[in-house]
Design a protein around this motif. Structure first.
Motif, PDB file in Angstrom:
ATOM      1  N   GLU A  43       0.834  -1.199   0.000  1.00 59.90           N
ATOM      2  CA  GLU A  43       0.000   0.000   0.000  1.00 59.90           C
ATOM      3  C   GLU A  43       0.875   1.258   0.000  1.00 59.90           C
ATOM      4  O   GLU A  43       0.622   2.219  -0.740  1.00 59.90           O
ATOM      5  N   TYR A  44       1.940   1.232   0.832  1.00 55.58           N
ATOM      6  CA  TYR A  44       2.839   2.388   0.891  1.00 55.58           C
ATOM      7  C   TYR A  44       3.566   2.580  -0.440  1.00 55.58           C
ATOM      8  O   TYR A  44       3.718   3.700  -0.925  1.00 55.58           O
ATOM      9  N   GLN A  45       4.009   1.463  -1.057  1.00 52.90           N
ATOM     10  CA  GLN A  45       4.723   1.575  -2.327  1.00 52.90           C
ATOM     11  C   GLN A  45       3.835   2.171  -3.418  1.00 52.90           C
ATOM     12  O   GLN A  45       4.254   3.058  -4.175  1.00 52.90           O
ATOM     13  N   ILE A  46       2.603   1.677  -3.499  1.00 50.24           N
ATOM     14  CA  ILE A  46       1.696   2.200  -4.528  1.00 50.24           C
ATOM     15  C   ILE A  46       1.380   3.669  -4.270  1.00 50.24           C
ATOM     16  O   ILE A  46       1.342   4.489  -5.194  1.00 50.24           O
ATOM     17  N   ARG A  47       1.185   4.014  -3.019  1.00 48.48           N
ATOM     18  CA  ARG A  47       0.890   5.413  -2.691  1.00 48.48           C
ATOM     19  C   ARG A  47       2.058   6.319  -3.088  1.00 48.48           C
ATOM     20  O   ARG A  47       1.864   7.394  -3.659  1.00 48.48           O
ATOM     21  N   GLU A  48       3.295   5.871  -2.787  1.00 47.31           N
ATOM     22  CA  GLU A  48       4.455   6.678  -3.153  1.00 47.31           C
ATOM     23  C   GLU A  48       4.575   6.823  -4.672  1.00 47.31           C
ATOM     24  O   GLU A  48       4.915   7.894  -5.186  1.00 47.31           O
ATOM     25  N   MET A  49       4.292   5.740  -5.401  1.00 47.44           N
ATOM     26  CA  MET A  49       4.366   5.814  -6.858  1.00 47.44           C
ATOM     27  C   MET A  49       3.329   6.799  -7.396  1.00 47.44           C
ATOM     28  O   MET A  49       3.612   7.627  -8.280  1.00 47.44           O
ATOM     29  N   ILE A  50       2.123   6.724  -6.863  1.00 52.58           N
ATOM     30  CA  ILE A  50       1.071   7.644  -7.317  1.00 52.58           C
ATOM     31  C   ILE A  50       1.459   9.087  -7.015  1.00 52.58           C
ATOM     32  O   ILE A  50       1.299   9.986  -7.855  1.00 52.58           O
ATOM     33  N   MET A  51       2.009   9.324  -5.831  1.00 54.53           N
ATOM     34  CA  MET A  51       2.377  10.694  -5.449  1.00 54.53           C
ATOM     35  C   MET A  51       3.476  11.257  -6.354  1.00 54.53           C
ATOM     36  O   MET A  51       3.523  12.459  -6.608  1.00 54.53           O
ATOM     37  N   GLN A  52       4.366  10.381  -6.839  1.00 55.13           N
ATOM     38  CA  GLN A  52       5.422  10.864  -7.741  1.00 55.13           C
ATOM     39  C   GLN A  52       4.838  11.523  -8.976  1.00 55.13           C
ATOM     40  O   GLN A  52       5.383  12.498  -9.489  1.00 55.13           O
ATOM     41  N   PHE A  53       3.710  11.006  -9.446  1.00 58.90           N
ATOM     42  CA  PHE A  53       3.119  11.540 -10.670  1.00 58.90           C
ATOM     43  C   PHE A  53       2.167  12.698 -10.390  1.00 58.90           C
ATOM     44  O   PHE A  53       2.212  13.725 -11.074  1.00 58.90           O
ATOM     45  N   ILE A  54       1.289  12.555  -9.408  1.00 52.61           N
ATOM     46  CA  ILE A  54       0.226  13.557  -9.249  1.00 52.61           C
ATOM     47  C   ILE A  54       0.703  14.828  -8.558  1.00 52.61           C
ATOM     48  O   ILE A  54      -0.019  15.820  -8.540  1.00 52.61           O
ATOM     49  N   THR A  55       1.916  14.816  -7.988  1.00 53.90           N
ATOM     50  CA  THR A  55       2.427  16.057  -7.395  1.00 53.90           C
ATOM     51  C   THR A  55       2.951  17.031  -8.446  1.00 53.90           C
ATOM     52  O   THR A  55       3.188  18.191  -8.125  1.00 53.90           O
ATOM     53  N   ARG A  56       3.140  16.584  -9.681  1.00 49.38           N
ATOM     54  CA  ARG A  56       3.630  17.495 -10.719  1.00 49.38           C
ATOM     55  C   ARG A  56       2.556  18.527 -11.057  1.00 49.38           C
ATOM     56  O   ARG A  56       1.394  18.184 -11.268  1.00 49.38           O
ATOM     57  N   GLU A  57       2.972  19.767 -11.159  1.00 45.23           N
ATOM     58  CA  GLU A  57       2.021  20.843 -11.406  1.00 45.23           C
ATOM     59  C   GLU A  57       1.427  20.790 -12.812  1.00 45.23           C
ATOM     60  O   GLU A  57       0.384  21.374 -13.071  1.00 45.23           O
ATOM     61  N   ASN A  58       2.109  20.129 -13.739  1.00 45.91           N
ATOM     62  CA  ASN A  58       1.592  20.079 -15.112  1.00 45.91           C
ATOM     63  C   ASN A  58       0.789  18.802 -15.358  1.00 45.91           C
ATOM     64  O   ASN A  58       0.628  18.373 -16.489  1.00 45.91           O
TER      65      ASN A  58
END
Length: 748
Positions: A43-58
């Motif tokens: 769960e933590y790994q998937i959450r971190e992966m998702i955050m890598q993408f959705i934190t980008r402003e573009n």
């Protein structure tokens, strides 16, 4: 291999004229419980992966939630809220609308009424597994989706804002908005890159490989540019000024007016040795006889010997100028580095010419010295003559002063020779660190002040009996140091025998030492040879010989000052005429001809492979940047822009984990909520209630499934489901068989 995840994306490009130019990143759903070989922290790994993408402003965030689950518990919406609190990048997507329980719908969600998002929701209906297994194509699926929204009574009024095609258009419009928002910064960045390479590309713009005259034109242009650059570096120019170090003409000027005079004064003769030579000359001229008068031949012999010593500093100045000319040529040929053979040949030809001129220049310099030796002009207007020399020697004898620091100083001794910053290093060590002061040197004293305003004087040091010597540079210090000391073993400053002064470079040290020499502070030259010491101790003079020696000494001083002044003036002029100006003329008039005669033109103009590749890359980049700026200008004027919707109250996302409000998508069992939430929407016979009595609205509730009574009580705290308690109050007025006054009053 078994249900694992990786943050390395699998890229799939879809080329079609029927799709929009978008990039979709399909992220995994959050797994709560490890399955297969998944690690415990999946769960933590998937959450971190998702955050890598959705934190980008573009990045636009599609918060996908199935319609048959509770929207308030959506992990997608919760994560989107964390990284996009303003809701500018989040678009809700509701799927599986066709799988909702019969009698329920997600109309309030899709209308952005119940659980609002700033950019709202879009409903889609995808292919089921049965459709996929049955090879149902995308077109058929899109038609089925369209038919579903048009035929469903809850969605047909918003069918034009539902479905996959509309989601594509919404995303494309948001992409367009994002591009327009980022265009100003992007344009500035492109323009900055264009300006940074424009100067370099300028040399490549006229490059035409198919032009047979290209190499000839390039060769002419480069030789002309080389000549211009060389002259600018020698004569000085306002453009391309080197602010880090002296070079070219400035350095040659320093050689002429600081280094060369310093070399002349540095070879200053030793006083005892000179007096001994004068006495030997006088005695040898008199021979066996005892002379009554001072012989002028002794003066000429000593003067000629001193003039010959000037050859060393003069030739050294020629060498220094030659070295600087060659360095200047190498700096100017850097622009020819694109053509290695041309650069190499240019350096070789110009350096050979400089070496040829070196011989002629040195011959002329030696000729000037020989001319001065050939005739001693004792009628020179600045020469003191025998009478004045004898008078001066008698005055010196009476006053018994040593050196050239007199007590009655002429006004010229008060003229400032040099000013500048120096660091007193040895005194600073005692007080916790070196300290910089503003020093002012005159012919009489060396003073230092707190700063260059010269208001607060720290000390004034008389130059009497001072000498200068070098101090070895410490490995812990980057400063270059020289020291002043008193020849009579007295303290120079307070309790210090030496005053150590530090500069940033060796050139500054040499310049200060040259200035001190002009003020009469000479380098320390201690006699170490035992035979000289022995001769000095055994040597003695009678009073008459001593007066004659003093007279000759004054005459030599007077005449050598005339010669030094003349040589300091003529040597730079000779070097300038025979060396520097001649090299400039050679480059302008003969360099091109010698290049043509040295090698074949095609060989000279051969580019290095690296340069050809760099030129092509630079030209491609320059053209791409220009085209990009043109495209940006077209986008600015040709695209439409949709302003961002106003903010909405989406605080429900933050509180959803503590007390989730029921969303319409969870109301799968009670049919009551559908008509109650929308009493004015025409949905067929649903609003029709046949029972006339006031309690006629209540009986259907017990006949619905059992879990209905606890359902409203569980969410009373938030007051989210007001439909159930309001049902009895709205049902009786809607019955047409009530008394007549109530019927016309409630037609709506």
């Amino acid at each position: 291999m078994n249900k694992g995840i990786s943050s390395i994306p699998i890229n799939l490009r879809v080329y079609s004229p029927h799709v929009l130019n978008l990039t979709l990143i399909d992220l995994p759903g959050i797994t709560k419980v490890p399955v297969g070989d998944q690690p415990p922290d999946i769960e933590y790994q998937i959450r971190e992966m998702i955050m890598q993408f959705i934190t980008r402003e573009n990045c636009l965030i599609l918060a996908v939630t199935p319609a048959n689950t509770d929207l308030a518990n959506s992990d997608a919406l919760k994560l989107a809220k964390e990284v996009d609190p303003q809701g500018l990048r989040t678009i809700g997507v509701i799927t599986k609308l066709d799988l909702m329980d019969e009698g329920t719908d997600a109309r309030d969600v899709l209308e952005n009424k119940l659980l609002p998002l700033r950019r709202g929701y879009v409903g889609v209906v995808n292919r089921s597994q049965k459709d996929i297994d049955g090879k149902k194509d995308i077109k058929a699926a899109m038609l089925a989706e369209r038919k579903f929204f048009l035929s469903h009574p809850a969605y047909r009024h918003i069918a034009d804002r539902m479905g996959t095609p509309h989601l594509q258009k919404v995303l494309n419009q948001q992409l367009t908005n994002h591009i327009r928002d980022t265009l100003p910064n992007f344009r500035n960045k492109l323009q900055g890159q264009l300006l940074s390479i424009e100067h370099e590309v300028e040399a490549y713009k006229n490059f035409k490989p198919e032009d047979p005259t290209r190499k000839t034109k390039a060769l002419l242009q480069m030789v002309q540019q080389f000549a211009v650059d060389f002259e600018k570096r020698i004569e000085g120019s306002g453009d391309q000024v080197d602010t880090l170090e002296l070079s070219g003409g400035a350095k040659i000027n320093r050689i002429f007016h600081e280094r060369f005079p310093f070399e002349i004064v540095k070879m200053e003769f030793n006083e005892k040795e000179l007096r001994r030579e004068i006495s030997y000359a006088i005695k040898n001229i008199h021979g066996i006889r005892t002379g009554l008068f001072t012989p002028d031949m002794a003066f000429e012999a000593i003067v000629k010997k001193q003039i010959v010593k000037l050859k060393g500093p003069s030739l050294k100045s020629v060498d220094l100028v030659i070295q600087e000319l060659i360095n200047t040529v190498k700096k100017c040929t850097k622009k020819l580095a694109n053509f290695p053979r041309l650069c190499e040949e240019t350096e070789r030809i110009v350096a050979n010419h400089i070496r040829e001129r070196e011989g002629k220049t040195k011959d002329q310099v030696l000729l000037l010295i020989d001319i001065q030796v050939s005739y001693i002009n004792t009628n020179h207007e600045d020469f003191i003559g025998f009478a004045n020399a004898q008078q001066r020697s008698s005055q010196v004898h009476k006053k018994n002063t040593i050196g050239n620091q007199g007590t009655n100083l002429p006004p010229s001794r008060q003229i400032v020779i040099r000013k500048g910053w120096l660091t007193i290093s040895n005194i600073g060590i005692m007080k916790g660190g070196s300290k910089g002061y503003w020093f002012v040197l005159t012919a009489e004293s060396l003073s230092w002040y707190k700063d260059d305003e010269e208001k607060e004087k720290k000390y004034m040091l008389p130059l009497d009996n001072l000498k200068v010597r070098d101090v070895e540079k410490s490995f812990m210090s980057s400063k270059h140091i020289f020291a002043l000391f008193n020849t009579e073993q007295r303290n120079v400053y307070k309790d210090y025998r030496f005053l150590e002064l530090a500069c940033d470079s060796q050139e500054d040290v040499d310049s200060w030492k040259a200035s001190l020499l002009r003020a009469g502070v000479y380098p320390d030259k201690s006699l170490t040879e035992s035979d000289e010491n022995g001769q000095a101790e055994n040597f003695s003079m009678d009073p008459q010989l001593e007066r004659q020696v003093e007279t000759i000494r004054n005459l030599v001083d007077s005449y050598m000052s005339i010669i030094n002044k003349c040589i300091r003036d003529l040597i730079p002029k000779t070097i300038m005429h025979l060396m520097i100006n001649n090299v400039k003329d050679f480059i302008n008039s003969e360099l091109l001809a010698q290049l043509y005669s040295s090698e074949d033109q095609n060989t000279l103009m051969e580019e290095s492979a690296e340069q050809a590749q760099r030129r092509d890359e630079m030209l491609r980049m320059y053209q791409a940047l220009k085209e990009a700026l043109v495209i940006i200008g077209d986008i600015n004027t040709a695209t439409t822009f949709t302003p961002a919707p106003p903010p909405v109250d989406d605080s429900w996302i933050q509180h959803s984990r503590r007390s989730p409000p029921p969303s319409p998508t969870t109301q799968r069992r009670p049919t009551l909520s559908a008509p109650l939430a929308r009493p004015t929407a025409g949905r067929g016979p649903a609003p029709a209630i046949p029972s006339p009595g006031p309690h006629s609205g209540a009986p259907p509730v017990p006949f619905r499934p059992g879990p209905l009574p606890p359902f409203p009580s569980a969410s009373d705290a938030l007051g989210a489901p007001p439909q159930v308690p309001s049902r009895p109050t709205r049902a009786p007025p809607s019955v047409p068989r009530r008394p007549p006054p109530a019927v016309p009053g409630r037609p709506s």
